[in-house]
Write an enzyme that holds these catalytic residues in place. Structure first.
Site, short mmCIF file in Angstrom:
data_model
loop_
_atom_site.label_atom_id
_atom_site.label_comp_id
_atom_site.label_asym_id
_atom_site.label_seq_id
_atom_site.Cartn_x
_atom_site.Cartn_y
_atom_site.Cartn_z
CG HIS A 1 -1.92 0.92 1.42
ND1 HIS A 1 -1.71 2.24 1.75
CD2 HIS A 1 -3.26 0.77 1.28
CE1 HIS A 1 -2.90 2.85 1.82
NE2 HIS A 1 -3.84 1.99 1.54
CG ASP B 1 0.23 -2.53 6.21
OD1 ASP B 1 -0.76 -2.76 6.92
OD2 ASP B 1 0.21 -1.79 5.21
CD GLN C 1 -7.38 -5.29 3.00
OE1 GLN C 1 -8.55 -5.61 2.97
NE2 GLN C 1 -6.99 -4.01 3.01
CE LYS D 1 -8.27 -0.75 5.37
NZ LYS D 1 -7.02 -0.66 4.63
CB CYS E 1 -3.49 3.12 -1.71
SG CYS E 1 -4.73 4.34 -1.33
C1 LIG Z 1 -6.08 0.20 4.59
C2 LIG Z 1 -4.65 -0.13 4.50
C3 LIG Z 1 -3.68 0.77 4.94
C4 LIG Z 1 -4.01 2.16 5.45
O1 LIG Z 1 -4.79 2.13 6.60
P1 LIG Z 1 -5.33 3.51 7.22
O2 LIG Z 1 -6.37 3.09 8.21
O3 LIG Z 1 -5.91 4.29 6.07
O4 LIG Z 1 -4.18 4.21 7.82
C5 LIG Z 1 -2.37 0.38 4.87
N1 LIG Z 1 -2.01 -0.83 4.41
C6 LIG Z 1 -2.92 -1.72 3.97
C7 LIG Z 1 -2.47 -3.05 3.49
C8 LIG Z 1 -4.27 -1.41 4.00
O5 LIG Z 1 -5.17 -2.28 3.57
#
Ligand SMILES: *Cc1c(COP(=O)(O)O)cnc(C)c1O
Length: 403
Positions: A121, A198, A201, A224, A361
């Site tokens: 992302h 990260d 997701q 999420k 993104c």
């Molecule tokens: C949604 C997402 C983000 C960003 O999350 P925010 O809540 O907008 O800060 C970063 N990495 C991944 C893989 C995502 O799905």
């Protein structure tokens, strides 16, 4: 027993209509919907004990502080962090990543190397590019294959004694690919490099165990996983959080302040300057409780069925191509031949089906496939096969209207 009708009744928004059609919500990868218990936690906070935390001696402030710290413990338990002070409450994944990236700008040196994956992302790319600009460190990229998997052979070649940091998402938001993070972490540690995962997701689908993973930093957003927006988590190993300088200066993050010298508070407050999203943190705790009450095994089972059924039915449509075809969470990213994803998404919306269209993104992935973007349908445990039938019929209709 998993009863999807009963679960759907927990989500008031699933009753609404869009353009006169029943809402089919398949944009869970962008944000999940909110169950009544989480909405109730938010209402309860503002109705009954809204106050600033950690400062006041009065009753409301103590109640708010207790609930906020209780939420931190829920997050600690959920991710199996060793200590509650290794759980930093942040504004979300993006904020968490920036706290770590900014901290390392005073630690990295020119010529150090950092590795990111091609599946990231933008929020897990841009902060590291900014870090490289500041420090003279060099950014290396683990490339991807046609099926959406990472080229792990190249990753092992990229690692060397100059590698200081590795960044990768647990699950790719654009394609849904589940990355081999155990292997990524283990290999990096052989070179004494730190790893940030990260998990934004991944957390709606998987319950990560940060101690078992032996991961150095793990970040995620509440919104999420059935929580509110604007709040998230930064997990970091104690010694690393102690090593990093604070991100922001201000109230709550200090021990003593004089004009000559200020000393910083201990963990987690060192990284929590200012009044936090108190209500959001408490609601994040409620969301974690809710998801665990359903159970991650049940969630995975339902989502895997939806993924298999959706893939099977969408693949029957001639000219439809799915991107990312190996080891996936419940995300289907696709295009119709010769048709712009935005046009497909607009027609789906008219038919009540919410999907995400665009580059998600993750422009480097789109560049890899030489496409402007995809249509992304991302499923949650509260979705159904009947809803997938509606999606498939809507995609067929869009294809007819646009070709
Ligand atoms: C949604 C997402 C983000 C960003 O999350 P925010 O809540 O907008 O800060 C970063 N990495 C991944 C893989 C995502 O799905």
């Amino acid at each position: 027993m998993f009863n999807v009708d009963k679960i759907r009744a927990d989500f008031p928004i699933l009753n609404r209509e869009v353009h006169g059609k029943k809402l089919v919500y398949f944009d869970n990868g962008a944000t999940s919907q909110t169950p009544q218990v989480v909405i109730d936690a938010i209402v309860d906070y503002y109705s009954n004990y809204n106050a600033n935390i950690h400062r006041g001696v009065h009753t409301l402030s103590q109640e708010a502080t207790d609930k906020y710290e209780e939420a931190r413990l829920k997050i600690q338990n959920h991710f199996n962090a060793k200590h509650s002070y290794e759980v930093i409450l942040t504004a979300g994944t993006t904020n968490s990543i920036n706290i770590v990236a900014s901290g390392f700008s005073s630690i990295l040196k020119e010529g150090d190397e950092i590795i990111v994956s091609a599946l990231e992302h933008h929020s897990n790319i841009v902060p590291w590019q900014m870090l490289c600009e500041k420090t003279g460190a060099v950014l290396k990229v683990i490339p991807m294959s046609e099926d959406g998997s990472l080229r792990m052979d190249v990753y092992h070649e990229l690692l060397n004694s100059k590698t200081k940091l590795v960044f990768c998402n647990h699950v790719s938001n654009a394609l849904g690919i589940i990355n081999p993070i155990e292997e990524i972490i283990h290999a990096a540690h052989k070179f004494e490099a730190y790893v940030l995962i990260d998990g934004a997701q991944a957390v709606p689908h998987i319950k990560p165990d940060v101690q078992e993973l032996d991961v150095d930093f793990y970040v995620a957003s509440a919104h999420k996983m059935c929580g509110p927006t604007g709040v998230g988590v930064l997990y970091g190993k104690e010694e690393l959080l102690k090593m990093l300088p604070p991100y922001q200066g201000g109230g709550e993050m200090i021990e003593t302040v004089t004009f000559e010298k200020t000393t910083y508070a201990g963990l987690p407050h060192k990284f929590e300057a200012g009044t936090p999203n108190i209500c959001g943190g408490i609601a994040f705790g409620a969301a974690i409780d809710y998801m665990n009450s359903i159970g991650f095994d049940a969630i995975a089972k339902q989502e895997n069925e939806l993924l298999a059924y959706g893939t099977q039915e969408l693949e029957k449509i001639e000219g439809l191509k799915i991107y990312g075809t190996t080891n996936k969470a419940s995300v289907i990213s696709f295009n119709l031949e010769e048709i712009h994803p935005y046009d497909v998404g607009s027609i789906l919306d008219k038919l009540g089906v919410a999907v995400r269209t665009g580059h998600h993104c993750a422009q480097p992935i789109m560049n890899f496939y030489s496409i402007p973007g995809t249509v992304r349908a991302s499923f949650a445990f509260y979705n159904t096969k009947e809803e997938i039938d509606i999606l498939v019929a809507a995609v067929k209709k869009a294809k007819m209207m646009l070709s």
